[in-house]
Design a protein around this motif. Structure first.
Motif, mmCIF file in Angstrom:
data_model
loop_
_atom_site.group_PDB
_atom_site.id
_atom_site.type_symbol
_atom_site.label_atom_id
_atom_site.label_comp_id
_atom_site.label_asym_id
_atom_site.label_seq_id
_atom_site.Cartn_x
_atom_site.Cartn_y
_atom_site.Cartn_z
ATOM 1 N N MET A 255 56.187 32.404 27.551
ATOM 2 C CA MET A 255 55.546 32.847 26.334
ATOM 3 C C MET A 255 56.435 33.866 25.619
ATOM 4 O O MET A 255 57.020 34.720 26.255
ATOM 5 N N SER A 256 56.500 33.764 24.322
ATOM 6 C CA SER A 256 57.306 34.706 23.549
ATOM 7 C C SER A 256 56.597 36.059 23.472
ATOM 8 O O SER A 256 55.404 36.177 23.771
ATOM 9 N N LEU A 257 57.323 37.066 23.053
ATOM 10 C CA LEU A 257 56.750 38.408 22.918
ATOM 11 C C LEU A 257 55.585 38.405 21.929
ATOM 12 O O LEU A 257 54.537 38.995 22.186
ATOM 13 N N ASP A 258 55.746 37.737 20.800
ATOM 14 C CA ASP A 258 54.678 37.683 19.807
ATOM 15 C C ASP A 258 53.421 37.013 20.366
ATOM 16 O O ASP A 258 52.301 37.456 20.107
ATOM 17 N N GLU A 259 53.614 35.951 21.126
ATOM 18 C CA GLU A 259 52.474 35.253 21.727
ATOM 19 C C GLU A 259 51.761 36.146 22.743
ATOM 20 O O GLU A 259 50.529 36.206 22.766
ATOM 21 N N ARG A 260 52.537 36.849 23.568
ATOM 22 C CA ARG A 260 51.940 37.762 24.555
ATOM 23 C C ARG A 260 51.207 38.910 23.856
ATOM 24 O O ARG A 260 50.136 39.327 24.277
ATOM 25 N N PHE A 261 51.807 39.417 22.768
ATOM 26 C CA PHE A 261 51.191 40.499 22.002
ATOM 27 C C PHE A 261 49.865 40.045 21.402
ATOM 28 O O PHE A 261 48.848 40.729 21.520
ATOM 29 N N ASN A 262 49.868 38.883 20.768
ATOM 30 C CA ASN A 262 48.637 38.366 20.153
ATOM 31 C C ASN A 262 47.562 38.089 21.195
ATOM 32 O O ASN A 262 46.377 38.357 20.959
ATOM 33 N N LYS A 263 47.963 37.576 22.353
ATOM 34 C CA LYS A 263 47.003 37.324 23.432
ATOM 35 C C LYS A 263 46.418 38.642 23.934
ATOM 36 O O LYS A 263 45.210 38.753 24.146
ATOM 37 N N ALA A 264 47.260 39.642 24.113
ATOM 38 C CA ALA A 264 46.776 40.951 24.580
ATOM 39 C C ALA A 264 45.815 41.562 23.571
ATOM 40 O O ALA A 264 44.780 42.135 23.941
ATOM 41 N N ALA A 265 46.135 41.434 22.277
ATOM 42 C CA ALA A 265 45.267 41.974 21.228
ATOM 43 C C ALA A 265 43.900 41.291 21.250
ATOM 44 O O ALA A 265 42.873 41.946 21.027
ATOM 45 N N GLU A 266 43.869 39.999 21.535
ATOM 46 C CA GLU A 266 42.599 39.281 21.629
ATOM 47 C C GLU A 266 41.861 39.651 22.911
ATOM 48 O O GLU A 266 40.646 39.840 22.903
ATOM 49 N N ASP A 267 42.600 39.763 24.006
ATOM 50 C CA ASP A 267 41.977 40.033 25.302
ATOM 51 C C ASP A 267 41.277 41.393 25.335
ATOM 52 O O ASP A 267 40.217 41.522 25.941
ATOM 53 N N LYS B 111 55.485 46.412 20.751
ATOM 54 C CA LYS B 111 54.763 45.228 21.236
ATOM 55 C C LYS B 111 54.802 45.171 22.755
ATOM 56 O O LYS B 111 53.786 44.887 23.397
ATOM 57 N N GLU B 112 55.969 45.429 23.341
ATOM 58 C CA GLU B 112 56.093 45.430 24.805
ATOM 59 C C GLU B 112 55.180 46.488 25.413
ATOM 60 O O GLU B 112 54.475 46.229 26.392
ATOM 61 N N GLN B 113 55.176 47.695 24.828
ATOM 62 C CA GLN B 113 54.329 48.774 25.326
ATOM 63 C C GLN B 113 52.855 48.422 25.167
ATOM 64 O O GLN B 113 52.039 48.722 26.046
ATOM 65 N N TYR B 114 52.510 47.789 24.062
ATOM 66 C CA TYR B 114 51.121 47.384 23.817
ATOM 67 C C TYR B 114 50.672 46.380 24.872
ATOM 68 O O TYR B 114 49.579 46.520 25.441
ATOM 69 N N VAL B 115 51.491 45.375 25.134
ATOM 70 C CA VAL B 115 51.147 44.350 26.121
ATOM 71 C C VAL B 115 50.943 45.000 27.492
ATOM 72 O O VAL B 115 49.969 44.708 28.197
ATOM 73 N N SER B 116 51.837 45.906 27.861
ATOM 74 C CA SER B 116 51.741 46.584 29.149
ATOM 75 C C SER B 116 50.485 47.452 29.224
ATOM 76 O O SER B 116 49.752 47.428 30.221
ATOM 77 N N PHE B 117 50.227 48.224 28.175
ATOM 78 C CA PHE B 117 49.063 49.108 28.153
ATOM 79 C C PHE B 117 47.770 48.302 28.142
ATOM 80 O O PHE B 117 46.812 48.637 28.847
ATOM 81 N N ALA B 118 47.731 47.243 27.359
ATOM 82 C CA ALA B 118 46.544 46.390 27.300
ATOM 83 C C ALA B 118 46.273 45.768 28.665
ATOM 84 O O ALA B 118 45.119 45.676 29.099
ATOM 85 N N SER B 119 47.330 45.381 29.360
ATOM 86 C CA SER B 119 47.186 44.810 30.697
ATOM 87 C C SER B 119 46.550 45.816 31.651
ATOM 88 O O SER B 119 45.665 45.468 32.440
ATOM 89 N N SER B 120 46.976 47.071 31.568
ATOM 90 C CA SER B 120 46.400 48.094 32.450
ATOM 91 C C SER B 120 44.928 48.340 32.096
ATOM 92 O O SER B 120 44.100 48.556 32.986
ATOM 93 N N LEU B 121 44.591 48.303 30.810
ATOM 94 C CA LEU B 121 43.196 48.469 30.407
ATOM 95 C C LEU B 121 42.339 47.298 30.892
ATOM 96 O O LEU B 121 41.200 47.491 31.309
ATOM 97 N N LEU B 122 42.889 46.102 30.828
ATOM 98 C CA LEU B 122 42.146 44.922 31.274
ATOM 99 C C LEU B 122 41.853 45.005 32.770
ATOM 100 O O LEU B 122 40.777 44.602 33.217
ATOM 101 N N GLN B 123 42.802 45.524 33.537
ATOM 102 C CA GLN B 123 42.578 45.676 34.970
ATOM 103 C C GLN B 123 41.524 46.745 35.244
ATOM 104 O O GLN B 123 40.713 46.613 36.164
ATOM 105 N N GLU B 124 41.527 47.795 34.436
ATOM 106 C CA GLU B 124 40.609 48.917 34.659
ATOM 107 C C GLU B 124 39.195 48.656 34.145
ATOM 108 O O GLU B 124 38.215 49.073 34.754
ATOM 109 N N TYR B 125 39.075 47.969 33.007
ATOM 110 C CA TYR B 125 37.783 47.856 32.332
ATOM 111 C C TYR B 125 37.213 46.441 32.238
ATOM 112 O O TYR B 125 36.127 46.267 31.697
ATOM 113 N N ALA B 126 37.903 45.437 32.711
ATOM 114 C CA ALA B 126 37.395 44.068 32.580
ATOM 115 C C ALA B 126 36.364 43.746 33.640
ATOM 116 O O ALA B 126 36.195 44.405 34.603
#
Length: 87
Positions: free
Chosen positions: A1-13, A72-87
């Protein structure tokens, strides 16, 4: 997946979090999102009575100088940590 695709997925998730992150986490997420999508903050600082707008402005402005790709990289990483903590 490209960076933009990962970013958009993280923003939706992150929209599907079952619990609300802290205010600071939300501000960090906002600042990274704005830096990733718009770039450096060139808007004027909101007035003293606009507390929410001022906090959001400062969260974004604190990222000034970060490239959109890095944000975008930082956003994807931070969103991933939030998903693990709050999902």
């Amino acid at each position: 997946m490209s960076l933009d695709e990962r970013f958009n997925k993280a923003a939706e998730d992150v929209k599907g979090l079952t619990k609300r992150p802290t205010d600071q986490q939300l501000l960090d997420l906002y600042g990274l999102f704005k830096q990733a999508t718009v770039g450096d903050n060139e808007t004027s600082k909101p007035g003293l009575l606009d507390l929410k707008g001022r906090a959001k402005w400062e969260a974004w402005n604190g990222r000034k100088g970060t490239s959109q790709e890095d944000a975008k990289e930082q956003y994807v990483s931070f969103a991933s940590s939030l998903l693990q903590e709050y999902a």
